[in-house]
Structure formats: structure tokens, C-alpha cells
Write an enzyme that holds these catalytic residues in place. Structure first.
Site, PDB file in Angstrom:
ATOM      1  N   CYS A   1      77.554  35.836 -51.810  1.00 15.97           N
ATOM      2  CA  CYS A   1      78.387  35.797 -50.494  1.00 15.97           C
ATOM      3  C   CYS A   1      79.091  35.089 -51.116  1.00 15.97           C
ATOM      4  CB  CYS A   1      77.342  33.713 -50.616  1.00 15.97           C
ATOM      5  SG  CYS A   1      77.788  32.679 -48.989  1.00 15.97           S
ATOM      6  N   LEU A   2      80.236  35.551 -50.060  1.00 20.50           N
ATOM      7  CA  LEU A   2      81.758  34.585 -49.939  1.00 20.50           C
ATOM      8  C   LEU A   2      81.719  33.594 -50.385  1.00 20.50           C
ATOM      9  CD1 LEU A   2      83.669  36.768 -47.995  1.00 20.50           C
ATOM     10  CD2 LEU A   2      83.362  37.559 -50.369  1.00 20.50           C
TER      11      LEU A   2
ATOM     12  N   HIS B   1      71.761  36.158 -42.737  1.00 25.03           N
ATOM     13  CA  HIS B   1      72.381  35.605 -43.752  1.00 25.03           C
ATOM     14  C   HIS B   1      73.491  34.578 -42.873  1.00 25.03           C
ATOM     15  CE1 HIS B   1      74.823  35.342 -47.676  1.00 25.03           C
ATOM     16  NE2 HIS B   1      75.105  34.610 -46.842  1.00 25.03           N
ATOM     17  N   GLU B   2      74.113  35.069 -42.239  1.00 26.75           N
ATOM     18  CA  GLU B   2      75.013  34.583 -41.096  1.00 26.75           C
ATOM     19  C   GLU B   2      74.423  33.918 -40.005  1.00 26.75           C
ATOM     20  OE1 GLU B   2      78.277  34.600 -42.441  1.00 26.75           O
ATOM     21  OE2 GLU B   2      77.676  37.260 -43.889  1.00 26.75           O
TER      22      GLU B   2
ATOM     23  N   GLN C   1      82.258  28.629 -43.215  1.00 25.35           N
ATOM     24  CA  GLN C   1      82.233  29.146 -44.506  1.00 25.35           C
ATOM     25  C   GLN C   1      84.427  28.918 -44.860  1.00 25.35           C
ATOM     26  OE1 GLN C   1      80.132  33.192 -44.451  1.00 25.35           O
ATOM     27  NE2 GLN C   1      81.261  32.489 -46.639  1.00 25.35           N
TER      28      GLN C   1
ATOM     29  N   HIS D   1      73.972  30.800 -42.517  1.00 26.40           N
ATOM     30  CA  HIS D   1      75.241  29.620 -42.461  1.00 26.40           C
ATOM     31  C   HIS D   1      75.522  28.406 -41.352  1.00 26.40           C
ATOM     32  CE1 HIS D   1      76.898  30.834 -46.186  1.00 26.40           C
ATOM     33  NE2 HIS D   1      77.292  31.918 -45.637  1.00 26.40           N
TER      34      HIS D   1
ATOM     35  N   GLY E   1      80.815  39.895 -44.338  1.00 31.88           N
ATOM     36  CA  GLY E   1      79.780  39.098 -43.104  1.00 31.88           C
ATOM     37  C   GLY E   1      80.836  37.782 -43.112  1.00 31.88           C
TER      38      GLY E   1
HETATM   39 ZN    ZN Z   1      77.633  33.925 -47.112  1.00 32.42          ZN
END
Ligand code: ZN
Length: 192
Positions: A90-91, A132-133, A48, A136, A43
């Protein structure tokens, strides 16, 4: 476009709903998928890539030749049920993993890239990724949701991220806070 790492200010920006989709936004979404696959993620939220848009992309297979691609625009979560703890990464926090407790199941309403409204009841991995997304988009990152003991355990890694961020900023690779805020406002004027 690149994935920004903690503590980039865009990760703390609360996104406003997207009001229109055009060809450039479709291209942005495509690039977000490409970046997500390049980094083997499932995701990626617009924050991000330093965009203040209320949308994220997702493919649970993390592979362009497998799984299903989903774009969720203006997602709204409701009806949380149960509780489950599972390791997340997480990226924007490369190579950091820690267990996060979240509702096991949730309902989501969102719009697709074509402006179609859809809703679903989710559990398991897809429920976790959507939560999670969506976090963000509200400026919340997964380390905010760790237990006190895990917060302590990840502190040294977060400090390292902080140092890396400051040194990249010193050499001009990352703009200052004012410039970042200006860019976010420009994007909001165009799409929100
Ligand atoms: Zn993340």
C-alpha cells in the site's frame, strides 16, 4: 497534495458519497493518477491524499503509457465469492508487504467521472485492488486484515511508521487532529 502514510487520521476516515463532480475534482483525480504513477502503485484512494471523498483511481499496469485508467466513484461491492490469499502492499505503508485473505471474486457498482453508472463482475488482481481501495474509503487498511501471526510480524514496522509520524508532526509537517478533521469537514461540505 501528497500521499499520507499510516497512521495519518485521514486513513481512518469513513468517506461519504460524492454528490457532484466539477473541474477542480477532475484536476484532483488527475493529480491522484500522477502521484500513483510516481510511486509505482496500481491504485490510490482519496483518503490516501487526505480527502474524504468516496472515490479511487486505478491502473493495473502502474504506468501512464500502458494499461487502462479507471476512476471509481461511490463504489459498492456485492456477491463475494471464494477466498484467496495474496501479498499486498500500500502506498500509505511504504515497503511493507504481507499476505491478505479476501474473497476471490466480487461484483462492483460505481460511477465514472462523467456520472455514468457501471457494474462488473471481477476476479483476480482487479478484484483484489478494488477491494483494497474500497476498504480505504471505509477507513480500513490492509494490515487490519492480516492473520494474527502476520499482524505480529508487521507490528515493529507499524511502530516505526508511528514514530516517523509523531516526529514529522512535532516539526509541524503534519497538522494536528483537530485541523485535519476541520479540513475533512470542509471538503465534505463541498462535494458530499
Ligand atoms: Zn492502500
Amino acid at each position: 497534495m501528497e500521499i499520507v502514510a499510516f497512521p495519518h487520521p485521514a486513513l481512518r476516515h469513513e468517506s461519504k458519497p460524492v454528490k457532484r463532480v466539477d473541474a477542480s475534482l477532475r484536476q484532483i483525480v488527475r493529480t491522484m493518477f500522477d502521484l500513483m504513477y510516481e510511486h509505482r502503485g496500481v491504485g490510490l484512494a482519496a483518503n490516501q491524499v487526505a480527502l474524504p471523498l468516496r472515490l479511487f483511481v486505478m491502473n493495473l499496469a502502474a504506468d501512464p503509457n500502458d494499461g487502462e485508467e479507471h476512476v471509481l466513484i461511490n463504489p459498492v461491492l456485492s456477491r463475494p465469492k471464494g477466498s484467496a490469499e495474496q501479498e499486498e502492499g500500500c502506498l500509505s505503508f511504504p515497503e511493507l508487504y504481507a499476505p491478505v485473505r479476501r474473497p476471490e471474486a466480487i461484483s462492483v457498482q460505481a460511477y465514472s467521472l462523467d456520472g455514468e453508472a457501471f457494474e462488473g463482475d471481477l476476479d483476480g488482481l482487479v478484484s483484489r485492488v478494488v477491494q483494497h481501495e474500497t476498504d480505504h474509503l471505509d477507513g480500513v487498511v490492509f494490515t487490519d486484515r492480516l492473520s494474527e501471526s502476520h499482524q505480529l510480524a508487521v507490528r515493529p514496522t507499524l511502530d516505526e511508521f508511528e514514530l516517523t509520524f509523531q516526529s514529522r508532526r512535532q516539526v509541524g509537517e503534519i497538522p494536528d487532529d483537530v485541523e485535519i478533521a476541520d479540513r475533512l469537514t470542509q471538503w465534505e461540505r463541498e462535494y458530499c
